[in-house]
Each structure stands twice: as structure tokens, then as C-alpha cells.
Design an enzyme around this catalytic site. Structure first.
Site, PDB file in Angstrom:
ATOM      1  N   PHE A 281       0.869  -1.183   0.000  1.00  0.00           N
ATOM      2  CA  PHE A 281       0.000   0.000   0.000  1.00  0.00           C
ATOM      3  C   PHE A 281       0.895   1.220   0.000  1.00  0.00           C
ATOM      4  O   PHE A 281       1.707   1.405   0.910  1.00  0.00           O
ATOM      5  CB  PHE A 281      -0.907   0.034   1.230  1.00  0.00           C
ATOM      6  CG  PHE A 281      -1.721   1.313   1.358  1.00  0.00           C
ATOM      7  CD1 PHE A 281      -3.061   1.327   1.012  1.00  0.00           C
ATOM      8  CD2 PHE A 281      -1.147   2.492   1.810  1.00  0.00           C
ATOM      9  CE1 PHE A 281      -3.821   2.497   1.118  1.00  0.00           C
ATOM     10  CE2 PHE A 281      -1.878   3.667   1.908  1.00  0.00           C
ATOM     11  CZ  PHE A 281      -3.224   3.662   1.565  1.00  0.00           C
ATOM     12  N   GLU A 282       0.759   2.040  -1.010  1.00  0.00           N
ATOM     13  CA  GLU A 282       1.469   3.315  -1.063  1.00  0.00           C
ATOM     14  C   GLU A 282       0.568   4.345  -1.728  1.00  0.00           C
ATOM     15  O   GLU A 282      -0.095   4.045  -2.721  1.00  0.00           O
ATOM     16  CB  GLU A 282       2.741   3.236  -1.912  1.00  0.00           C
ATOM     17  CG  GLU A 282       3.850   2.369  -1.388  1.00  0.00           C
ATOM     18  CD  GLU A 282       5.067   2.382  -2.310  1.00  0.00           C
ATOM     19  OE1 GLU A 282       6.192   2.321  -1.806  1.00  0.00           O
ATOM     20  OE2 GLU A 282       4.886   2.439  -3.550  1.00  0.00           O
ATOM     21  N   ILE A 283       0.535   5.530  -1.173  1.00  0.00           N
ATOM     22  CA  ILE A 283       0.017   6.692  -1.891  1.00  0.00           C
ATOM     23  C   ILE A 283       1.177   7.676  -1.914  1.00  0.00           C
ATOM     24  O   ILE A 283       1.666   8.075  -0.855  1.00  0.00           O
ATOM     25  CB  ILE A 283      -1.219   7.306  -1.211  1.00  0.00           C
ATOM     26  CG1 ILE A 283      -2.356   6.283  -1.161  1.00  0.00           C
ATOM     27  CG2 ILE A 283      -1.671   8.560  -1.947  1.00  0.00           C
ATOM     28  CD1 ILE A 283      -3.623   6.774  -0.467  1.00  0.00           C
ATOM     29  N   HIS A 318      12.237   2.041  -0.782  1.00  0.00           N
ATOM     30  CA  HIS A 318      11.351   3.214  -0.778  1.00  0.00           C
ATOM     31  C   HIS A 318      11.361   3.899   0.585  1.00  0.00           C
ATOM     32  O   HIS A 318      11.397   5.136   0.671  1.00  0.00           O
ATOM     33  CB  HIS A 318       9.922   2.793  -1.124  1.00  0.00           C
ATOM     34  CG  HIS A 318       9.644   2.739  -2.584  1.00  0.00           C
ATOM     35  ND1 HIS A 318       8.383   2.578  -3.093  1.00  0.00           N
ATOM     36  CD2 HIS A 318      10.465   2.831  -3.659  1.00  0.00           C
ATOM     37  CE1 HIS A 318       8.431   2.567  -4.416  1.00  0.00           C
ATOM     38  NE2 HIS A 318       9.697   2.707  -4.771  1.00  0.00           N
TER      39      HIS A 318
END
Length: 382
Positions: A281-283, A318
């Protein structure tokens, strides 16, 4: 006859009495002379993590379609999947549509290392009224580079298999990690976008998301958002932190002031505590990854071969990049987005759970379990 000590005690008694009288009769005096206020002068004001501040009402959209606001961010969902993932990604996409995108109508970009079948495309497009694009990943962005020493890589994989390291023997998994670390944001279909929301097959989205997280990222100058954080397997990244330190020493100007090193390290950067944001999950802000600092960082990591000689994951890569090259306030915990990717889940608590009409069990929440790193994120703001 009074001794000097008695005079001193008498004067102190009068001063203390006057202080208490003024504290009760003059509110501002009481605040100014309180112990907490005096302590704050030395230690600085206390603050809460940003997610403790509720999202302003202006980002929410009502249920009535006619009342929808026109303002949107330049953003897209990104899904890296194979044709065989159809059932799992349809489940994820259906939840995204029902919980969020039926209101906000953001587009989708699907990426694959081989062409999508027409059947796959038809099933996906039937789930939404918004734009869907399907792209193929360039071969040099996906496959193991020719300069990698295959004998060395093979020995490393074999050793990980013997040690039961998850995905230890998989080359495709390593290809995926390298692609997500340094290439997905370069794909031609994503060049037009500024923000992305990464979605994987078979996730669960537990709560209504009635506000626009992309606009929150944009307006509040956030670069990275997460829901779950945890420790990485040491066996997959034995030399990663030494490589990171080498890059930092050679490029100190890239390290942002007020960064999130406190999330990554307990000793000022000498060692890595293994904490990372779970990147399924990344925004995030695509321009942050495209920027000079992260681009050179990834290139330096890639040159070391650790994606293949070890099993460096995109999650720690990241996380380290965001923590070092952005301010800590630019990394956001989406506390109100209930989310599960096996085997962990974030389930909002209290009023947040009720407001989002969440259907997860609040007792099943990874946030402060022993293997979670959320307490380290919180500690940066205390």
C-alpha cells in the site's frame, strides 16, 4: 527576635502565597508559570503525529453525485499484475470502487511484463466507469541485467533457500522488487501523473474513504503515505545499510533537514533498525521518485547488485529513500484507511472506525504489535 533564616522562610511563604492567589485569579498568569509551560521552554513544544489531526471537511465529498466538487489531483491507481491475477485484482478493484472511487473517478494504470489478454481487459473495464490503461513493462526495466554475475547470484539464492528465506530462490520476485524500486514511475503511461495509489491483488479495504487522499497529499506537500510499517528480514538485506551510508557520505546535500532518520535508526544512522513502510500500500508523489536525490540513490543501489546478490525489497528501499530525502512531516500515516494484505492489517480505532463505517474487527489491529514500527513513527513527533 527573628533569625535571618526565619526572615528568608517568611519571605518565601509570602511569595508562594501570592503566586497561588494569582494562579487562581489570573488565568494567563497561571498558564505562563505552570510547570508544563516552563518545561516546554527547555524541551520545546510537544506535538502529535500529523495523522492525529482530522482531515478537514473540505476534502470530503457528499453522497449525492450532483454535489460533487470538480477539484481533483493529477493522480492514478497503479496495479502491477499478471493475467493470472485477474480474480484477486478484481476483488481489490471492486473494493476500491465501492469504498472510494465511485465518487472520485480516478483512472487506473495496469502494468504487466507481458501483454494483457482481451479477457483480462474486458473483466477489468466492466468494474468502473473511469479510464483504464494497460501497459507492458520494457524488458530492460524488468529482467535481471546482463552485467549481474549469475554464478554469484545463483549461490546467493541457493543459500537463501537452504535458510528458508521467503522468496529466497525467486528471480521473478527480485525483478519485481527492482522494478518497483526504480522503474515503475518511469513507465510511459505514468508520465502524465503526479500522484499514485498502489493496489495489489487480494487486499481488503475495510472503510469508506469519503475524502480525497490525493488532494491531502498535494495540498499538504506530502510525498509518501502508508498504512502498515514493520521490520524487514535481516537475511534479505545484509549489506543494504552499509551501501546507504556510503551513498549518504558521498552525497550529504541530498539528505533533507528534519528528515525521518529516527524511524530508520536508533543511533543516528550508524545502524539500521530494519523498520520500513509496507509498500504493497502506497500513496505517493511520483515526482519525488523522479527527483535527483532518489534517482541517484536508486542508481547507486542498483550498481551494487544487491537486488540479485541479496534480496533487497522495494519496501525498505522506498522507505529509506523517503525517510532520508523528505522531511518527516511529508510522510503520512493514513490512519483512517482500513487495510489488509495477508497476514497483517490496519484497523482504525474508536471514532475513526465508526466514521469510516469500517467492517474490520478493532481487536485485530497490527499498529502496536511487537513486530510493528508505528511506535517509532509516532516517537518522531513526541
Amino acid at each position: 527576635m527573628m533569625t535571618p533564616m526565619r526572615y528568608i522562610l517568611l519571605v518565601l511563604g509570602v511569595i508562594i502565597s501570592i503566586h497561588y492567589i494569582l494562579s487562581f485569579t489570573h488565568e494567563e498568569y497561571g498558564k505562563a508559570t505552570s510547570i508544563s509551560n516552563i518545561a516546554e521552554q527547555w524541551t520545546g513544544p510537544k506535538s502529535n503525529p500529523p495523522y492525529k489531526t482530522p482531515v478537514p471537511d473540505e476534502y470530503y465529498k457528499p453522497d449525492t453525485p450532483s454535489d460533487l466538487q470538480d477539484r481533483k489531483a493529477n493522480a492514478s491507481f497503479v496495479m502491477l499484475v499478471r493475467n493470472s491475477d485477474l480474480s484477486g485484482i478484481m476483488s481489490s478493484m471492486k473494493q476500491i470502487e465501492d469504498r472510494f472511487n465511485r465518487k472520485f473517478q480516478y483512472p487506473y494504470v495496469f502494468l504487466n511484463d507481458e501483454p494483457f489478454t482481451q479477457s483480462f481487459k474486458d473483466h477489468i473495464q466492466a468494474l468502473t466507469n473511469t479510464t483504464v490503461e494497460f501497459g507492458v513493462i520494457p524488458s530492460d526495466h524488468w529482467h535481471q541485467p546482463s552485467w549481474v554475475d549469475e554464478d554469484r547470484a545463483t549461490k546467493s539464492r541457493d543459500e537463501m533457500v537452504r535458510n528458508n528465506v521467503i522468496y529466497g530462490g525467486s528471480v521473478p520476485y527480485r525483478n519485481m522488487c527492482r522494478f518497483n524500486s526504480g522503474f515503475f514511475y518511469r513507465h510511459e503511461l505514468l508520465q502524465q501523473y503526479r500522484y499514485y495509489w498502489r493496489v495489489e491483488p487480494d487486499i481488503k479495504l475495510f472503510c469508506d474513504v469519503d475524502y480525497d487522499p490525493f488532494l491531502v497529499m498535494q495540498d499538504q506537500n506530502k510525498v509518501y503515505g502508508f498504512t502498515i510499517s514493520l521490520y524487514e528480514y535481516q537475511a534479505t538485506i545484509p549489506t543494504l545499510w552499509n551501501v546507504v551510508k556510503s551513498f549518504i557520505n558521498a552525497n550529504p546535500d541530498f539528505v533533507a533537514p528534519g528528515n525521518a532518520m529516527g524511524f530508520l535508526s536508533d543511533d543516528g544512522g550508524e545502524s539500521y533498525n530494519l523498520c520500513h513502510f509496507w509498500s504493497n500500500f502506497e500513496i505517493g508523489d511520483l515526482d519525488f521518485w523522479r527527483g535527483e536525490a532518489y534517482s541517484k540513490f536508486f542508481e547507486y543501489l542498483d550498481e551494487q547488485g544487491g537486488f540479485y546478490y541479496e534480496r533487497w525489497g522495494d519496501a525498505p528501499v522506498h522507505s529509506i529513500g523517503a525517510a532520508l530525502f523528505a522531511k518527516k512531516e511529508q510522510i503520512h500515516f493514513f490512519n483512517d484507511i482500513g487495510y489488509r494484505h495477508e497476514p497483517f492489517q490496519h484497523c482504525p480505532q474508536g471514532e475513526v472506525h465508526s466514521k469510516g463505517k469500517c467492517w474490520c474487527d478493532p481487536g485485530q489491529n497490527f499498529d502496536y504489535e511487537w513486530y510493528s514500527c508505528l511506535n517509532r513513527y509516532d516517537k518522531m513527533f513526541s
